[in-house]
Design a protein around this motif. Structure first.
Motif, short mmCIF file in Angstrom:
data_model
loop_
_atom_site.label_atom_id
_atom_site.label_comp_id
_atom_site.label_asym_id
_atom_site.label_seq_id
_atom_site.Cartn_x
_atom_site.Cartn_y
_atom_site.Cartn_z
N GLN A 169 0.81 -1.20 0.00
CA GLN A 169 0.00 0.00 0.00
C GLN A 169 0.86 1.27 0.00
O GLN A 169 0.55 2.25 -0.70
N VAL A 170 1.95 1.23 0.77
CA VAL A 170 2.84 2.40 0.81
C VAL A 170 3.49 2.62 -0.56
O VAL A 170 3.57 3.76 -1.05
N VAL A 171 3.95 1.54 -1.17
CA VAL A 171 4.56 1.65 -2.50
C VAL A 171 3.55 2.20 -3.50
O VAL A 171 3.88 3.06 -4.34
N MET A 172 2.32 1.75 -3.42
CA MET A 172 1.27 2.22 -4.33
C MET A 172 1.01 3.71 -4.13
O MET A 172 0.85 4.47 -5.09
N LEU A 173 0.98 4.14 -2.84
CA LEU A 173 0.75 5.56 -2.57
C LEU A 173 1.89 6.41 -3.11
O LEU A 173 1.68 7.53 -3.60
N LEU A 174 3.11 5.91 -3.00
CA LEU A 174 4.26 6.66 -3.49
C LEU A 174 4.28 6.72 -5.01
O LEU A 174 4.74 7.71 -5.60
N GLN A 175 3.81 5.66 -5.63
CA GLN A 175 3.84 5.61 -7.09
C GLN A 175 2.67 6.36 -7.73
O GLN A 175 2.77 6.79 -8.89
N THR A 176 1.57 6.55 -7.00
CA THR A 176 0.38 7.18 -7.58
C THR A 176 0.65 8.60 -8.09
O THR A 176 0.27 8.91 -9.23
N PRO A 177 1.29 9.51 -7.33
CA PRO A 177 1.57 10.86 -7.88
C PRO A 177 2.42 10.81 -9.14
O PRO A 177 2.19 11.59 -10.08
#
Length: 207
Positions: A169-177
């Protein structure tokens, strides 16, 4: 001829047994004071200390009528699928160690047949809580990060995402922007190319 000689001739097995006796030197070495044996009480105490202090997760279950085959199946399943180990220790030894270490709220759970399920690799709340469906097991609680967790709180922790899920989830949040920025730039480039194309077409018509 002596009685011993007659016996050895008549009974080869006796000759074999007598010949297999250890020599005086081997016997002395076997029973010498240099050999150090760890007393059972000390071994059990070290075992309890290792589990409670070195494990990241310790769960307690009361087992009712588990036979040897069922116990082995449970050990195998928890070890191979979830990395959990199962052990059973005398209640008196565990309770005495808990008193010595000043750990409250855990000793009263060691009253009947209790199995300790533990892991040194992670917080296995979900896997442990799934044991509630086992017909011969009753969840008693857990000991995690020097904190005693009662049976009612296990479900709350079991519903939390695992470490791997949180990392994803953290990786996804970082990659989203970054993904949004890439999509925006790509979209703007497409629009700019379209506008420039239209301008170029209008210029050619006017010429």
């Amino acid at each position: 001829m002596s009685f011993l000689s007659l016996t050895l001739r008549a009974f080869p097995l006796a000759r074999h047994c007598i010949g297999s006796f250890p020599s005086p030197t081997a016997t002395k070495r076997l029973f010498s004071s240099e050999r150090k044996f760890v007393p059972k009480k000390e071994y059990l105490k070290n075992k309890v200390q290792d589990i409670l202090l070195q494990s990241s997760f310790v769960g307690l279950v009361a087992h009712k009528g588990l036979n040897a085959a069922e116990t082995n199946d449970l050990r195998f399943e928890l070890r191979e699928k979830h990395g959990l180990k199962v052990t059973m220790l005398p209640n008196k030894v565990v309770k005495r160690h808990l008193e010595e270490k000043g750990i409250d709220g855990l000793g009263d759970k060691f009253e009947h047949h209790v199995a300790i399920i533990y892991s040194k690799e992670g917080y296995q709340f979900k896997e442990f809580h799934n044991l509630k469906d086992h017909p011969k097991l009753d969840l008693l609680g857990a000991y995690v990060d020097h904190t005693v967790l009662e049976k009612g709180k296990l479900k709350q922790y079991a519903n939390l995402p695992s470490i791997d899920e949180l990392r994803s989830q953290v990786v996804m949040l970082l990659q989203t922007p970054q993904m949004q920025l890439t999509q925006t730039l790509s979209s703007n480039q497409s629009r700019l190319a379209y506008v420039l194309g239209q301008i170029g077409a209008g210029t050619n018509e006017n010429a």
